[in-house]
Design an enzyme around this catalytic site. Structure first.
Site, short mmCIF file in Angstrom:
data_model
loop_
_atom_site.label_atom_id
_atom_site.label_comp_id
_atom_site.label_asym_id
_atom_site.label_seq_id
_atom_site.Cartn_x
_atom_site.Cartn_y
_atom_site.Cartn_z
N SER A 76 10.98 -22.90 -22.93
CA SER A 76 11.66 -21.93 -23.81
C SER A 76 10.96 -21.82 -25.15
O SER A 76 10.93 -20.75 -25.75
CB SER A 76 13.10 -22.35 -24.04
OG SER A 76 13.72 -22.62 -22.83
N ALA B 13 12.06 -22.90 -13.60
CA ALA B 13 12.24 -23.80 -14.74
C ALA B 13 12.71 -23.01 -15.95
O ALA B 13 12.52 -21.80 -16.02
CB ALA B 13 10.93 -24.52 -15.05
N CYS B 14 13.29 -23.72 -16.88
CA CYS B 14 13.75 -23.15 -18.13
C CYS B 14 12.58 -22.42 -18.81
O CYS B 14 11.48 -22.97 -18.82
CB CYS B 14 14.24 -24.29 -19.01
SG CYS B 14 14.87 -23.76 -20.57
N PRO B 15 12.72 -21.23 -19.35
CA PRO B 15 13.96 -20.49 -19.59
C PRO B 15 14.31 -19.46 -18.49
O PRO B 15 15.24 -18.70 -18.68
CB PRO B 15 13.64 -19.74 -20.89
CG PRO B 15 12.17 -19.43 -20.74
CD PRO B 15 11.57 -20.60 -20.00
N ASP B 40 17.12 -26.48 -11.58
CA ASP B 40 16.71 -27.11 -12.84
C ASP B 40 17.94 -27.78 -13.48
O ASP B 40 18.94 -27.11 -13.75
CB ASP B 40 16.12 -26.04 -13.77
CG ASP B 40 15.63 -26.63 -15.08
OD1 ASP B 40 15.11 -27.75 -15.04
OD2 ASP B 40 15.78 -25.96 -16.11
#
Lengths: 373, 75
Positions: A76, B13-15, B40
């Site tokens: 992120s 996976a994030c995001p 996840d």
């Protein structure tokens, strides 16, 4: 966009450089633990609130300074850093995220030893754990190793020393010990206090009070001193007649908590005895080297965590409670929350369960909470 | 639970689970339900926080071995 390693962030924290962090984890995770430093400033906005753009936070971001974007793992933070870069900000992201930060160890030299050799402290800034390596005459001893065992074995290899003895001052409840693993890969002896090791399922050498162990051919005594209270087996070391490794019994600005093995009421007397009698008989000139720090203020200028025993007897509140009843209340009454997954961590350290690396990582998430202030 | 839209975010996976969920929600009407499956571990707390932040409601949540399942009603 710059990829910023934990080692670089550690240097900024230790040298008290100005650092602006945009932490894009959930507010809960951010409030639980974050990168701390005297001149570290934070803005916490979860990444999912930035998917449509950063207009709403733009005026809260510095324009003349690099922004470090941080998230749990890094995915992120890369996404947010890209958005920021497009908007014209100078930006970097923390490689590996808070996971990497939690696992980073900064080696800090504490001293050249009187009889030759060196003493190093390994500062785990993200978690507040402190480990030690005593090197002398081509041999090394490690005290309270974390599970990032490569850091220790690589360090020893670079300096051409052979790890011969590995110690844990007690059975840890806040982090997974790397002691047994290091002993296994290097052939070193793994020492544990037997009173903490009643339930362990592996072979270990019994660490008893008043023992001396020699490291290398220069004589460096590691003198064990039985000092129960945090756990029933907690043992301290006096190294080179100058350094007192207190484990989780005594910290710089706090003292150990007696409840993590479930017996606060039983052990508070032992804790008092260790702090108010046993340690008091020792030389005030000993330099205290604890197994943890709680707050970043406890770091010295060079990033080390240490203080003279005499100074702690003057300044540490936990050593200055005359009234035994008041002391009892402090260490059994208003205790902070227990560390994340502390029961599972203890069972892992006993060898009873063998979680995989990813699970071990998650068990250790968050701050350590081994002290009462 | 009446699912309106199904989103398979397993292996992401994030995001990405949240990015996809947000995109899916955009095309849905208030009151409709998005069913999302993820693997996840971080997505559990993230989806919870994201739903709260967007006034969506998590109607149901399950775990089947390594798969996390969420039913989120658009707010």
């Amino acid at each position: 966009m710059r990829i910023i390693q934990s080692s670089e962030v550690a240097k900024s924290v230790i040298t008290k450089e100005s650092l602006f962090i945009l932490d894009v984890r959930n507010t809960d995770a951010f409030e639980d633990w974050k990168i701390e430093g005297e001149r570290v400033r934070h803005l916490n906005v979860p990444y999912f609130d930035l998917l449509d753009g950063i207009e709403e936070i733009e005026d809260q971001l510095p324009k003349d300074e690099e922004i470090l974007v941080v998230c749990a793992k890094e995915g992120s933070s890369i996404m947010v850093a890209e958005i920021l870069e497009e908007a014209g900000f100078s930006v970097g992201y923390l490689s590996g995220g808070m996971k990497a930060w939690s696992e980073y160890l900064e080696p800090v030299k504490i001293a050249d030893l009187k009889s030759g050799g060196e003493l190093y402290q390994f500062v785990r800034l993200g978690k507040g754990c402190l480990s030690y390596m005593v090197m002398s005459g081509g041999e090394a001893a490690i005290i309270d190793a974390t599970r990032m065992t490569n850091v220790f074995t690589d360090f020893a290899e670079q300096r051409g020393v052979k790890i011969t003895n590995v110690f844990d001052t007690h059975l840890h409840a806040d982090h997974i010990s790397g002691g047994r693993q290091i002993a296994k890969t290097t052939g070193a002896t793994y020492w544990l206090p037997p009173k903490d090791a009643e339930e362990v399922v592996f072979e270990y050498a019994a660490l008893e009070g008043d023992m001396s162990i020699q490291i290398g051919d220069t004589r460096i005594d590691i003198q064990a001193l039985y000092s129960p209270g945090h756990t029933i087996g907690s043992t301290s070391f006096i190294v080179d007649d100058s350094y007192l490794m207190t484990g989780d019994i005594l910290f710089i600005d706090s003292i150990g908590r007696p409840d993590l093995a479930g017996l606060a009421e039983d052990w508070v007397g032992d804790l008092r005895e260790s702090l108010y009698s046993r340690y008091k008989e020792l030389s005030k000139d000993l330099t205290v080297l604890p197994a943890h720090f709680m707050i970043i203020d406890e770091l010295n200028e060079d990033g080390s965590v240490s203080e003279k025993l005499g100074v702690l007897y003057e300044q540490n509140h936990g050593l200055n409670i005359e009234d035994e009843k008041e002391f009892r209340e402090l260490v059994t009454g208003n205790l902070p929350p227990q560390p994340n997954a502390y029961q599972e961590i203890r069972e892992t350290n006993m060898g009873k369960i063998q979680p995989d690396e990813e699970t071990q990582r998650e068990m250790e998430i968050g701050p350590n909470r081994c002290a009462v202030r | 639970m009446n699912t309106t839209t199904f989103l398979d975010a397993k292996g992401l996976a994030c995001p990405m689970p949240i990015v996809r969920a947000k995109k899916a929600m955009k095309d849905m009407q208030t009151g409709e339900v998005l069913e999302i499956h993820t693997t996840d571990k971080g997505s559990v707390s993230d989806l919870t926080a994201w739903a709260a932040s967007g006034n969506h409601e998590i109607k149901e949540q399950q775990q089947e071995s390594d798969v996390f399942k969420f039913w989120i009603q658009k707010g």
